[in-house]
Design a protein around this motif. Structure first.
Motif, PDB file in Angstrom:
ATOM      1  N   PHE A   1      78.723 -32.266  47.503  1.00  0.00           N
ATOM      2  CA  PHE A   1      78.522 -31.305  48.581  1.00  0.00           C
ATOM      3  C   PHE A   1      79.808 -31.086  49.378  1.00  0.00           C
ATOM      4  N   LEU A   2      80.523 -32.174  49.681  1.00  0.00           N
ATOM      5  CA  LEU A   2      81.793 -32.028  50.399  1.00  0.00           C
ATOM      6  C   LEU A   2      82.822 -31.270  49.562  1.00  0.00           C
ATOM      7  N   TYR A   3      82.855 -31.562  48.270  1.00  0.00           N
ATOM      8  CA  TYR A   3      83.804 -30.868  47.398  1.00  0.00           C
ATOM      9  C   TYR A   3      83.490 -29.378  47.316  1.00  0.00           C
ATOM     10  N   LEU A   4      82.215 -29.046  47.166  1.00  0.00           N
ATOM     11  CA  LEU A   4      81.847 -27.631  47.071  1.00  0.00           C
ATOM     12  C   LEU A   4      82.112 -26.895  48.381  1.00  0.00           C
ATOM     13  N   ASN A   5      81.905 -27.556  49.502  1.00  0.00           N
ATOM     14  CA  ASN A   5      82.212 -26.911  50.783  1.00  0.00           C
ATOM     15  C   ASN A   5      83.706 -26.789  51.016  1.00  0.00           C
ATOM     16  N   PHE A   6      84.462 -27.773  50.570  1.00  0.00           N
ATOM     17  CA  PHE A   6      85.913 -27.736  50.755  1.00  0.00           C
ATOM     18  C   PHE A   6      86.554 -26.630  49.916  1.00  0.00           C
ATOM     19  N   MET A   7      86.044 -26.414  48.718  1.00  0.00           N
ATOM     20  CA  MET A   7      86.599 -25.390  47.834  1.00  0.00           C
ATOM     21  C   MET A   7      85.951 -24.016  48.032  1.00  0.00           C
ATOM     22  N   ASN A   8      85.039 -23.909  48.978  1.00  0.00           N
ATOM     23  CA  ASN A   8      84.330 -22.663  49.290  1.00  0.00           C
ATOM     24  C   ASN A   8      83.556 -22.115  48.092  1.00  0.00           C
ATOM     25  N   TYR A   9      82.949 -23.015  47.334  1.00  0.00           N
ATOM     26  CA  TYR A   9      82.090 -22.608  46.231  1.00  0.00           C
ATOM     27  C   TYR A   9      80.658 -22.514  46.721  1.00  0.00           C
ATOM     28  N   GLU A  10      79.830 -21.918  45.885  1.00  0.00           N
ATOM     29  CA  GLU A  10      78.411 -21.850  46.202  1.00  0.00           C
ATOM     30  C   GLU A  10      77.781 -23.231  46.015  1.00  0.00           C
ATOM     31  N   SER A  11      76.740 -23.489  46.751  1.00  0.00           N
ATOM     32  CA  SER A  11      76.099 -24.806  46.710  1.00  0.00           C
ATOM     33  C   SER A  11      74.830 -24.815  45.864  1.00  0.00           C
ATOM     34  N   TYR A  12      74.711 -23.864  44.942  1.00  0.00           N
ATOM     35  CA  TYR A  12      73.508 -23.824  44.113  1.00  0.00           C
ATOM     36  C   TYR A  12      73.454 -24.997  43.142  1.00  0.00           C
ATOM     37  N   PHE A  13      74.611 -25.459  42.709  1.00  0.00           N
ATOM     38  CA  PHE A  13      74.626 -26.590  41.787  1.00  0.00           C
ATOM     39  C   PHE A  13      74.069 -27.845  42.445  1.00  0.00           C
ATOM     40  N   SER A  14      74.250 -27.960  43.750  1.00  0.00           N
ATOM     41  CA  SER A  14      73.726 -29.139  44.442  1.00  0.00           C
ATOM     42  C   SER A  14      72.201 -29.162  44.432  1.00  0.00           C
ATOM     43  N   MET A  15      71.563 -27.991  44.407  1.00  0.00           N
ATOM     44  CA  MET A  15      70.097 -27.963  44.309  1.00  0.00           C
ATOM     45  C   MET A  15      69.637 -28.476  42.947  1.00  0.00           C
ATOM     46  N   PHE A  16      70.344 -28.095  41.885  1.00  0.00           N
ATOM     47  CA  PHE A  16      70.006 -28.613  40.562  1.00  0.00           C
ATOM     48  C   PHE A  16      70.237 -30.122  40.493  1.00  0.00           C
ATOM     49  N   PHE A  17      71.318 -30.569  41.103  1.00  0.00           N
ATOM     50  CA  PHE A  17      71.610 -31.998  41.125  1.00  0.00           C
ATOM     51  C   PHE A  17      70.523 -32.759  41.873  1.00  0.00           C
ATOM     52  N   LEU A  18      70.080 -32.227  42.998  1.00  0.00           N
ATOM     53  CA  LEU A  18      69.001 -32.876  43.750  1.00  0.00           C
ATOM     54  C   LEU A  18      67.697 -32.890  42.963  1.00  0.00           C
ATOM     55  N   THR A  19      67.434 -31.843  42.204  1.00  0.00           N
ATOM     56  CA  THR A  19      66.229 -31.799  41.378  1.00  0.00           C
ATOM     57  C   THR A  19      66.238 -32.915  40.345  1.00  0.00           C
ATOM     58  N   PHE A  20      67.367 -33.097  39.679  1.00  0.00           N
ATOM     59  CA  PHE A  20      67.461 -34.170  38.694  1.00  0.00           C
ATOM     60  C   PHE A  20      67.429 -35.544  39.354  1.00  0.00           C
ATOM     61  N   CYS A  21      67.957 -35.654  40.558  1.00  0.00           N
ATOM     62  CA  CYS A  21      67.906 -36.933  41.279  1.00  0.00           C
ATOM     63  C   CYS A  21      66.476 -37.295  41.650  1.00  0.00           C
ATOM     64  N   VAL A  22      65.699 -36.309  42.046  1.00  0.00           N
ATOM     65  CA  VAL A  22      64.295 -36.563  42.374  1.00  0.00           C
ATOM     66  C   VAL A  22      63.528 -36.971  41.124  1.00  0.00           C
ATOM     67  N   CYS A  23      63.805 -36.318  40.010  1.00  0.00           N
ATOM     68  CA  CYS A  23      63.146 -36.698  38.753  1.00  0.00           C
ATOM     69  C   CYS A  23      63.514 -38.118  38.346  1.00  0.00           C
TER      70      CYS A  23
END
Length: 98
Positions: free
Chosen positions: A47-69
């Motif tokens: 999340f910090l890397y994506l915010n620092f590089m000004n990328y979209e944070s949609y990948f973090s939602m997929f990552f959280l989905t797999f973490c919950v699974c």
């Protein structure tokens, strides 16, 4: 400069989580908690890397989905192990038994 300190803090916390994961061999619950802590630190780094590089944070939602699974799968294994063996000690069961 503050982001750099946050990166170092997250990396150090990830290393501490991996040390606890490697050293906890008695209870399955402690192992699962340290694994979830490591995943949380990876999410914070991502999340910090994506915010620092000004990328979209949609990948973090997929990552959280797999973490919950992953967390649900670990808890289901813990519950089934407690139901069959009565505790969560690694020494109370043999891995070779089906």
């Amino acid at each position: 400069m503050m982001n750099l300190y946050m990166y170092y803090l997250m990396i150090i916390m990830f290393i501490f989580g991996s040390i606890v994961f490697i050293s906890s061999r008695k209870h399955l619950l402690c192992t699962l908690l340290s694994l979830e802590f490591m995943v949380l630190m990876l999410f914070m780094l991502l999340f910090l890397y994506l915010n620092f590089m000004n990328y979209e944070s949609y990948f973090s939602m997929f990552f959280l989905t797999f973490c919950v699974c992953e967390g649900v799968l670990g808890l289901s294994i813990l519950v089934s192990m407690i139901r069959t063996h009565g505790n969560d000690y690694f020494q109370s069961f043999s891995i070779l038994q089906c």
